[in-house]
Motif scaffolding. Structure first.
Motif, PDB file in Angstrom:
ATOM      1  N   ARG A   1       0.826  -1.218   0.000  1.00  0.00           N
ATOM      2  CA  ARG A   1       0.000   0.000   0.000  1.00  0.00           C
ATOM      3  C   ARG A   1       0.854   1.260   0.000  1.00  0.00           C
ATOM      4  N   TYR A   5      -2.060   5.465   2.949  1.00  0.00           N
ATOM      5  CA  TYR A   5      -3.039   4.445   3.325  1.00  0.00           C
ATOM      6  C   TYR A   5      -2.649   3.785   4.648  1.00  0.00           C
ATOM      7  N   ARG A  38      -4.934   3.950   8.577  1.00  0.00           N
ATOM      8  CA  ARG A  38      -5.742   2.809   9.019  1.00  0.00           C
ATOM      9  C   ARG A  38      -6.111   2.932  10.488  1.00  0.00           C
TER      10      ARG A  38
END
Length: 392
Positions: free
Chosen positions: A37, A41, A45
């Motif tokens: 990723r 990103y 999270r």
């Protein structure tokens, strides 16, 4: 294809991979991190938020605890609401002063990423078609980034790439054994910029199902409701969520509850999962790549941290002391702690949730067990010792 060499190739840049990288850096051990990723990103999270004392100590050892000390919320107790009454578990009083700290996984990740950037360490974000090879003999990793092919020759591979990652999937099926339990419900969680309803977490056992009142800071709260797996997030407006939470709380908490617009809302299924062993030649699995726990016991991130404590020590012993003892004992040591945490998380989940298959007898027995735990010094101590984290 560009060919690079390093000592340890870390697959995955979640908290486990980043923490391992930071500890190896502190020990002077060359490594790289390869992540599928983007950095944005990874850093965004939203995951766990409770750190055991041993996890806090490990972040201090890694030199990334400054922000944690500034904004982390130490908690000396938790509350359990059952039968309309709240009971406090004095974590510190029952465990010789140990505590947990509320500090979101997002913050841990950002702290580790910042330290990595400041040290100028190599991370390959947005890597595609990541594959690991020959990890029983001469391991190497191949991947593509921005259209360019790479090969990383290394001495060890650390699989920190999560439940769906490539590392565990690359192990021959006849070399691995998995254990799994899937629970028949999920947690509907919301994050909202409202003050917490309590200064300590409230675990709720109610006739309508489990609930958890948690927080990320003094101005941001995290709440959860047990819901059927068939429910969809779209079915739960903010208004419906808050109303259902109120139904599961006691009158005092209902009165204190501040509601507001959610900034994140999701449903997480619950499962218990363990892989044995956790080492395959020169490949080590760590964190969610090797095990998953229900969030009830707040063990997911903390188990990943304990894996990394064992693995970083093992690799440091190998490179600095020419000893293979830690490497050879890695899987056994990890799994001893993993199964204890799995048991505790399963027990908390079983004790506090409603199961559709429960008979009236089952419900009575569970209520009696909880009453015993909350009314017994020994029972509360058992809960507290597990909650604050067992020693490495």
């Amino acid at each position: 294809m560009e060919v690079l060499n390093t000592k340890v190739a870390i697959i995955g840049s979640g908290p486990a991979g980043l923490l391992l990288g930071q500890l190896l850096y502190k020990a002077g051990i060359e490594h790289v991190i390869i992540e599928q990723r983007s950095a944005e990103y990874v850093s965004a999270r939203i995951r766990a938020g409770i750190l055991e004392q041993v996890s806090v100590d490990l972040l201090k050892q890694a030199g990334v605890d400054q922000h944690l000390k500034e904004i982390g919320l130490p908690h000396q107790g938790i509350k359990i609401l059952t039968g309309g009454e709240k009971h406090r578990i004095d974590l510190s009083g029952l465990t010789n002063g140990k505590q947990v700290t509320v500090y979101g996984q997002t913050e841990v990740t950002k702290d580790l990423m910042q330290a990595r950037n400041e040290a100028g360490l190599t991370t390959f974000y947005e890597s595609n078609d990541v594959k690991i090879h020959d990890f029983y003999e001469k391991p190497y990793v191949t991947f593509t980034q921005n259209g360019k092919q790479y090969r990383i020759d290394c001495e060890f591979i650390a699989g920190c790439d999560g439940y769906h990652g490539v590392c565990r999937a690359s192990v021959p099926q006849n070399q691995i054994k998995t254990f799994e339990k899937v629970y028949p419900f999920g947690w509907l969680g919301i994050l909202a910029d409202v003050p917490p309803v309590s200064d300590e977490l409230i675990y709720v056992q109610s006739e309508r199902g489990f609930a958890l009142c948690s927080m990320r800071s003094n101005t941001r709260s995290r709440y959860y409701l047990q819901v059927p797996l068939t429910d969809q997030v779209a079915e739960w407006s903010d208004e419906r969520f808050w109303e259902e939470l109120k139904h599961r709380l006691d009158p005092e908490s209902r009165k204190k509850l501040v509601t507001g617009a959610s900034i994140e809302k999701s449903i997480a299924p619950l499962r218990s999962f363990v892989t044995e062993p956790m080492r395959f030649g020169k490949l080590f699995l760590a964190g969610d790549a090797a095990h998953i726990v229900p969030p009830t016991g707040a063990k997911g991130l903390n188990l990943a941290a304990s894996d990394i404590a064992y693995l970083s020590n093992a690799l440091t012993e190998f490179y600095l002391n020419n000893s293979e003892q830690g490497i050879n004992e890695y899987s056994e040591k990890c799994l001893k702690r993993v199964w204890k945490a799995e048991r505790f998380s399963w027990w908390m989940t079983h004790l506090l949730h409603r199961f559709e298959t429960e008979s009236d007898f089952d419900i009575k027995i569970k209520k009696a067990e909880l009453a015993y735990i909350l009314g017994s010094e020994a029972g509360k101590t058992t809960l507290a010792e597990n909650y604050v984290g067992l020693a490495y």
